[in-house]
Motif scaffolding. Structure first.
Motif, PDB file in Angstrom:
ATOM      1  N   GLY A  95       8.561   1.833  -0.422  1.00 16.45           N
ATOM      2  CA  GLY A  95       7.781   2.791   0.355  1.00 16.45           C
ATOM      3  C   GLY A  95       8.151   3.218   1.768  1.00 16.45           C
ATOM      4  O   GLY A  95       8.402   2.602   2.478  1.00 16.45           O
ATOM      5  N   GLY A  96       8.079   4.595   1.448  1.00 17.36           N
ATOM      6  CA  GLY A  96       8.764   5.230   2.241  1.00 17.36           C
ATOM      7  C   GLY A  96      10.135   5.623   2.818  1.00 17.36           C
ATOM      8  O   GLY A  96      10.961   6.000   3.531  1.00 17.36           O
ATOM      9  N   GLY A  97      10.982   4.926   2.146  1.00 15.32           N
ATOM     10  CA  GLY A  97      12.351   4.996   1.881  1.00 15.32           C
ATOM     11  C   GLY A  97      13.098   3.887   2.688  1.00 15.32           C
ATOM     12  O   GLY A  97      14.248   3.107   2.396  1.00 15.32           O
ATOM     13  N   THR A 145       1.107  -1.143   0.072  1.00 18.02           N
ATOM     14  CA  THR A 145      -0.028   0.185   0.351  1.00 18.02           C
ATOM     15  C   THR A 145       1.193   1.130   0.181  1.00 18.02           C
ATOM     16  O   THR A 145       1.532   1.440   0.936  1.00 18.02           O
ATOM     17  N   ASP A 146       0.280   2.031  -1.377  1.00 22.15           N
ATOM     18  CA  ASP A 146       1.236   3.813  -0.593  1.00 22.15           C
ATOM     19  C   ASP A 146       1.150   4.259   0.048  1.00 22.15           C
ATOM     20  O   ASP A 146      -0.275   4.364   1.005  1.00 22.15           O
ATOM     21  N   GLY A 147       0.978   5.522   0.302  1.00 24.32           N
ATOM     22  CA  GLY A 147       1.086   6.854   0.976  1.00 24.32           C
ATOM     23  C   GLY A 147      -0.497   7.684   1.148  1.00 24.32           C
ATOM     24  O   GLY A 147      -0.637   7.632   1.631  1.00 24.32           O
ATOM     25  N   GLN A 148      -1.544   6.856  -0.445  1.00 26.25           N
ATOM     26  CA  GLN A 148      -2.429   7.022  -0.852  1.00 26.25           C
ATOM     27  C   GLN A 148      -3.350   6.157   0.368  1.00 26.25           C
ATOM     28  O   GLN A 148      -4.383   5.770  -0.231  1.00 26.25           O
ATOM     29  N   LEU A 149      -2.758   5.165   0.795  1.00 26.02           N
ATOM     30  CA  LEU A 149      -3.575   4.280   1.345  1.00 26.02           C
ATOM     31  C   LEU A 149      -4.079   3.364  -0.287  1.00 26.02           C
ATOM     32  O   LEU A 149      -5.312   2.602  -0.406  1.00 26.02           O
TER      33      LEU A 149
END
Length: 307
Positions: free
Chosen positions: A124-126, A85-89
């Protein structure tokens, strides 16, 4: 190595019965002959394992919203394959299929083991979220599509996918088409599915606890070997696998792997998804003929020595 075999032989008149020279000589010759024949038989019966490695035939990512709807995006020819899942869910799942015809595995062979490998290209998020990415057998055919073409040589920025086009696989469609009459949805038993049509039982899983771009991660299990065996025996059942993170819904649990098109665009074939297959081919008819000939020769030699 061989049990002692005592043969009754006809003695030469010139050799005393107590000498045992003829009997010992017969036993020695028989053991030598038996060793040679048995060696031929074992060689004929032995089947050596073969190993073959093939790249993905098709790969794609499908994208869903946090409430399970289709985002309207796809990635059939994008550089990356995404899970989590990405930062925008928004959730992502990966589809992969390998063409066993390209492996030239003889029909009837026994699949001993398989290993699928993917090269990690983006986290994701590094920093990454510890997770397990599970692999499932896909139960329905799907199309790769051309969204994302021309393919970028880098994964960064491709995690949201591209506007879907005819022939793409998406969250709701195994083969999207702007004409509903020509589109195929993910379905089972007449009911629409979302996020793919795949087995409820995983075939394999891999845990991610460290996240190094460029690292290679593998999936391998007896269940995966059984999947490939089924595909070899029943080619129409080969719809590939789906990858799904058990941390779907957790922000920035996204993982991005190189796709076959991304590897080509980057000029590095080693980045492409690979499937290594170890199998045992069935013996050729000539092998069985050699085995039977060895048995017949051994039997004839035994009868000759007894006569």
């Amino acid at each position: 190595m061989f049990p002692e075999i005592t043969l009754t032989s006809v003695r030469s008149p010139s050799v005393p019965a107590s000498s045992g020279i003829r009997s010992a000589g017969d036993k020695l010759r028989f053991m030598r002959c038996g060793t040679v024949i048995l060696g031929l038989m074992i060689g004929a019966a032995s089947v050596h394992a073969e190993t073959v490695s093939i790249s993905a035939f098709k790969d794609a990512t499908i994208f869903g919203t946090s409430d399970g709807a289709d985002t309207g995006n796809a990635s059939g020819m994008g550089p990356g394959l995404f899970t989590g899942t990405d930062g925008q869910l928004n959730d992502k799942r990966t589809l992969l299929q390998f063409d066993l015809a390209a492996a030239s595995i003889p029909a009837g062979s026994k699949i001993d083991s398989v290993t699928m490998s993917l090269s990690l290209g983006l986290v994701g998020g590094g920093s990454g979220v510890p997770q397990t990415v599970r692999l499932f057998d896909v139960a329905q055919s799907w199309s790769e599509g051309s969204s994302g073409s021309p393919t970028s040589s880098g994964i960064s920025g491709s995690g949201q996918g591209y506007p879907r086009g005819n022939g793409d696989s998406t969250w709701d469609y195994s083969n999207f088409n702007s004409n509903p009459a020509m589109a195929t949805k993910w379905q089972s038993g007449g009911s629409d599915l979302h996020g793919g049509n795949f087995s409820s039982i995983e075939s394999a899983s891999t845990a991610f606890t460290t996240f190094t771009p460029g690292s290679v991660h593998t999936w391998s299990s007896a269940a995966m070997a059984a999947d490939v065996q089924d595909w070899l025996d029943n080619p129409s059942q080969n719809n590939g696998w789906l990858l799904k993170s058990d941390e779907e819904g957790i922000r920035q649990s996204l993982l991005g792997f190189w796709s076959k098109d991304g590897a080509m665009a980057a000029g590095d074939a080693a980045l492409a998804p690979k499937l290594e297959i170890i199998y045992a081919p069935i013996p050729e008819p000539e092998t069985y003929a050699m085995l039977l000939a060895g048995l017949a020769l051994l039997g004839w030699r035994m009868r000759q020595l007894k006569s």
